[in-house]
Design a protein around this motif. Structure first.
Motif, short mmCIF file in Angstrom:
data_model
loop_
_atom_site.label_atom_id
_atom_site.label_comp_id
_atom_site.label_asym_id
_atom_site.label_seq_id
_atom_site.Cartn_x
_atom_site.Cartn_y
_atom_site.Cartn_z
N LEU A 1 -0.52 1.01 7.63
CA LEU A 1 -1.25 0.92 6.08
C LEU A 1 -0.43 0.20 5.26
O LEU A 1 0.33 0.44 4.50
CB LEU A 1 -1.54 2.29 5.69
CG LEU A 1 -2.66 3.05 6.50
CD1 LEU A 1 -2.06 4.61 7.00
CD2 LEU A 1 -4.01 3.14 5.59
N ARG B 1 -1.15 -2.92 3.96
CA ARG B 1 -1.78 -3.67 2.91
C ARG B 1 -2.13 -3.09 1.49
O ARG B 1 -3.00 -2.08 1.82
CB ARG B 1 -2.96 -4.39 3.47
CG ARG B 1 -2.54 -5.43 4.67
CD ARG B 1 -3.94 -6.22 4.87
NE ARG B 1 -4.70 -5.22 5.78
CZ ARG B 1 -6.23 -5.73 6.05
NH1 ARG B 1 -6.54 -6.91 5.76
NH2 ARG B 1 -6.66 -4.78 6.96
N ARG B 2 -1.48 -3.39 0.49
CA ARG B 2 -2.01 -2.56 -0.88
C ARG B 2 -2.83 -3.40 -1.44
O ARG B 2 -2.79 -4.65 -1.69
CB ARG B 2 -0.55 -2.66 -1.49
CG ARG B 2 -1.05 -1.82 -2.85
CD ARG B 2 0.44 -1.04 -3.41
NE ARG B 2 1.11 -2.08 -3.75
CZ ARG B 2 2.47 -2.08 -4.23
NH1 ARG B 2 2.93 -0.86 -3.83
NH2 ARG B 2 3.20 -3.11 -4.34
N PRO C 1 -13.02 6.77 7.02
CA PRO C 1 -12.10 7.87 6.56
C PRO C 1 -11.07 7.40 5.51
O PRO C 1 -10.61 6.03 5.38
CB PRO C 1 -11.38 8.38 7.82
CG PRO C 1 -11.22 7.11 8.73
CD PRO C 1 -12.63 6.34 8.37
N ILE D 1 -8.07 8.92 3.09
CA ILE D 1 -6.74 9.69 3.22
C ILE D 1 -6.23 9.79 1.81
O ILE D 1 -5.84 9.00 1.08
CB ILE D 1 -5.48 9.69 4.16
CG1 ILE D 1 -6.04 9.53 5.44
CG2 ILE D 1 -4.47 10.78 3.85
CD1 ILE D 1 -5.21 8.70 6.45
N TYR E 1 -4.25 1.52 -0.08
CA TYR E 1 -3.65 0.87 0.95
C TYR E 1 -4.97 0.84 1.91
O TYR E 1 -5.93 1.79 2.14
CB TYR E 1 -2.67 1.48 1.69
CG TYR E 1 -1.26 1.51 0.79
CD1 TYR E 1 -0.57 0.79 0.67
CD2 TYR E 1 -1.49 2.74 -0.32
CE1 TYR E 1 0.47 0.68 -0.07
CE2 TYR E 1 -0.30 2.73 -1.19
CZ TYR E 1 0.74 1.78 -1.01
OH TYR E 1 1.58 1.98 -1.88
N LEU E 2 -4.80 -0.34 2.78
CA LEU E 2 -5.91 -0.46 3.88
C LEU E 2 -5.08 -0.61 5.16
O LEU E 2 -4.04 -1.23 5.21
CB LEU E 2 -6.69 -1.80 3.59
CG LEU E 2 -8.22 -1.74 3.87
CD1 LEU E 2 -9.08 -0.88 3.48
CD2 LEU E 2 -8.69 -3.25 3.49
N THR F 1 -9.45 2.31 8.02
CA THR F 1 -8.88 3.54 7.28
C THR F 1 -8.44 3.09 5.88
O THR F 1 -7.83 1.85 5.75
CB THR F 1 -7.57 4.07 7.80
OG1 THR F 1 -8.21 4.43 9.35
CG2 THR F 1 -6.86 5.21 7.49
N ILE F 2 -8.54 4.08 4.84
CA ILE F 2 -8.22 3.92 3.35
C ILE F 2 -7.17 4.91 3.22
O ILE F 2 -7.10 6.07 3.44
CB ILE F 2 -9.29 3.95 2.40
CG1 ILE F 2 -10.46 3.10 2.82
CG2 ILE F 2 -8.98 3.99 1.32
CD1 ILE F 2 -11.78 3.44 2.34
N LEU F 3 -6.18 4.59 2.62
CA LEU F 3 -4.96 5.48 2.06
C LEU F 3 -5.08 5.47 0.65
O LEU F 3 -5.01 4.31 0.09
CB LEU F 3 -3.76 5.43 2.60
CG LEU F 3 -2.31 6.01 1.82
CD1 LEU F 3 -2.60 7.51 2.04
CD2 LEU F 3 -1.15 5.63 2.76
#
Lengths: 126, 126
Positions: A99, A101-102, B13, B15, B71-72, B78-80
């Motif tokens: 993760l 990449r922002r 998804p 998070i 974030y990616l 997936t996404i954070l």
């Protein structure tokens, strides 16, 4: 014995979090066989959706994930594993975390915030 | 502009991680509409698979998630989201985190390790 509810879905998302820093490293999926082998071996095993087979994380790169602790969520459909990430990098692109990449919510632009630990060319054979 | 790859899957998804403590709070799913509204509103919006509609987290309990950063992952699937969790609890069962059950890999037994912040009976009307 409680376990993820594989009757709802054959594949359950599993999140790897660095046990020391708390950084989120990656998300992948486990089927029941991957779950059982993760518990018994003490190393994280996923199920690769693209290759349709067990994925023993780090088997090629050496960057295995040692299990420190395992958590299940309220609905038994998310797994969290706190790990010791060997080699310092979880991502196949060489970053500590996948993760990296922002996203700027206003512009939608991305910025690389992760630290590159290795060059993929040196690690994965063609 | 980069965004999650909704062409691979309608639901991706996402998070939620507590921005201050680094604790993982929950995992849920976003469709494209939820993603766009999360970016524009600054509050986390999921897509509820059981109710099949947008789920503006906290709309009933008041425990909204304010977006701190997004974030990616490397595969854009997936996404954070690092959040400020209003009310101190993300889980509908009243725990800070939905991931409050720790599994003993040897015995398979679970232990509740989370802190209960509220009693669901006081928050959700019948």
């Amino acid at each position: 014995m409680e376990s993820p509810d594989f009757s709802k879905s054959e594949l359950i998302p599993a999140i790897a979090q660095d046990d020391e820093s708390g950084d989120l490293l990656m998300l992948a999926y486990m089927n029941e066989e991957a779950w059982r082998e993760t518990l018994s071996s003490g190393r994280v095993v996923y199920f690769s959706r693209s290759r349709q087979k067990l994925w023993r994380k780090g088997e090629e790169s050496g960057n295995v994930q040692e299990v420190r602790s395992i958590y299940l969520d309220c609905d038994a459909d998310t797994i969290l594993i706190r790990v010791n990430q060997i080699g310092g990098a979880a991502c196949h692109e060489g970053y500590r975390s996948c993760l990296f990449r922002r996203i700027n919510p206003a512009s939608g632009e991305t910025e690389v915030v992760g630290e590159r630990v290795f060059d993929p060319k040196d690690v994965y054979r063609k």
